[in-house]
Scaffold this active site. Sequence first.
Site, PDB file in Angstrom:
ATOM      1  N   HIS A 114       1.705 -27.956 -34.828  1.00 33.68           N
ATOM      2  CA  HIS A 114       0.405 -27.313 -34.265  1.00 33.68           C
ATOM      3  C   HIS A 114       0.902 -25.882 -33.929  1.00 33.68           C
ATOM      4  O   HIS A 114       0.091 -24.976 -34.512  1.00 33.68           O
ATOM      5  CB  HIS A 114      -0.421 -28.078 -32.899  1.00 33.68           C
ATOM      6  CG  HIS A 114      -1.448 -27.479 -32.495  1.00 33.68           C
ATOM      7  ND1 HIS A 114      -2.727 -28.079 -32.771  1.00 33.68           N
ATOM      8  CD2 HIS A 114      -1.779 -26.381 -31.585  1.00 33.68           C
ATOM      9  CE1 HIS A 114      -3.557 -27.231 -32.331  1.00 33.68           C
ATOM     10  NE2 HIS A 114      -2.957 -26.193 -31.485  1.00 33.68           N
ATOM     11  N   GLU A 115       1.703 -25.704 -32.860  1.00 28.12           N
ATOM     12  CA  GLU A 115       2.092 -24.293 -32.652  1.00 28.12           C
ATOM     13  C   GLU A 115       2.413 -23.511 -33.509  1.00 28.12           C
ATOM     14  O   GLU A 115       2.240 -22.144 -33.482  1.00 28.12           O
ATOM     15  CB  GLU A 115       2.738 -24.385 -31.169  1.00 28.12           C
ATOM     16  CG  GLU A 115       2.311 -25.095 -30.024  1.00 28.12           C
ATOM     17  CD  GLU A 115       1.027 -24.735 -29.545  1.00 28.12           C
ATOM     18  OE1 GLU A 115       0.385 -23.542 -29.507  1.00 28.12           O
ATOM     19  OE2 GLU A 115       0.355 -25.359 -28.647  1.00 28.12           O
ATOM     20  N   ASP A 124      -7.247 -22.622 -33.746  1.00 28.05           N
ATOM     21  CA  ASP A 124      -7.604 -24.006 -33.045  1.00 28.05           C
ATOM     22  C   ASP A 124      -8.820 -24.517 -33.782  1.00 28.05           C
ATOM     23  O   ASP A 124      -9.786 -23.711 -34.018  1.00 28.05           O
ATOM     24  CB  ASP A 124      -7.662 -23.912 -31.331  1.00 28.05           C
ATOM     25  CG  ASP A 124      -6.330 -23.797 -30.879  1.00 28.05           C
ATOM     26  OD1 ASP A 124      -5.381 -24.664 -31.235  1.00 28.05           O
ATOM     27  OD2 ASP A 124      -6.245 -23.023 -29.938  1.00 28.05           O
TER      28      ASP A 124
HETATM   29 ZN   LIG Z   1      -3.615 -24.514 -30.513  1.00 31.35          ZN
END
Ligand SMILES: [Zn+2]
Length: 189
Positions: A114-115, A124
């Site tokens: 995700h990062e 996001d």
């Molecule tokens: Zn994020």
Amino acid sequence: MNSRIKRLAVAALATATATLGLTVANPAPASAAMTICYNTSQAPSYAGIANQAASIWNNATNNLTLTANCGTNLRIYQITGGGSYAQRTSLGNGRVYIDTQQAAQYSPLRIMTHEIGHILGLPDNYNGNCAILMSGGSAGTSCTNPYPSTTEANRVSSLFAGTLSATDRSSGTSSQIFRDSWPGLLTVG
Ligand SMILES: [Zn+2]
């Protein structure tokens, strides 16, 4: 085998070898794929996780290749408390911070992919859907999916291909810090 037949056989073998060689040595046209060198020297507990995340992104996308410890496009850090986050300086460049406390609660591989997704241009998308990588912690601690959706992966490929409009592209390439990707420990229900 007389010498003439032997010569013919050798010639045929040479031709076959040359043909095979030509096939093997004729790959897809050289691409302008960006090599993103990531460095895990500051995140020793997560070096293996980072390698897995790199493989996931490499398999899911085109036009970029994440490679370990060949440079410092992407520095990965481990921190304690405060939440995992990403600081993108430009597309494919920046820093990722993995909070060891969050990684003990959420899937560390999902956090890592995700990062890194932020560094690769994704925002996001807290919609609670575990199939969406950028939904992050909104999908709950039971969600361990570390794979970007096809839509997410294709957007990354497009960003690195440079095929998007300037406006669309700028949202994925700007210098930006993505904080609070994952709910704090005390706010998780
Ligand atoms: Zn994020």
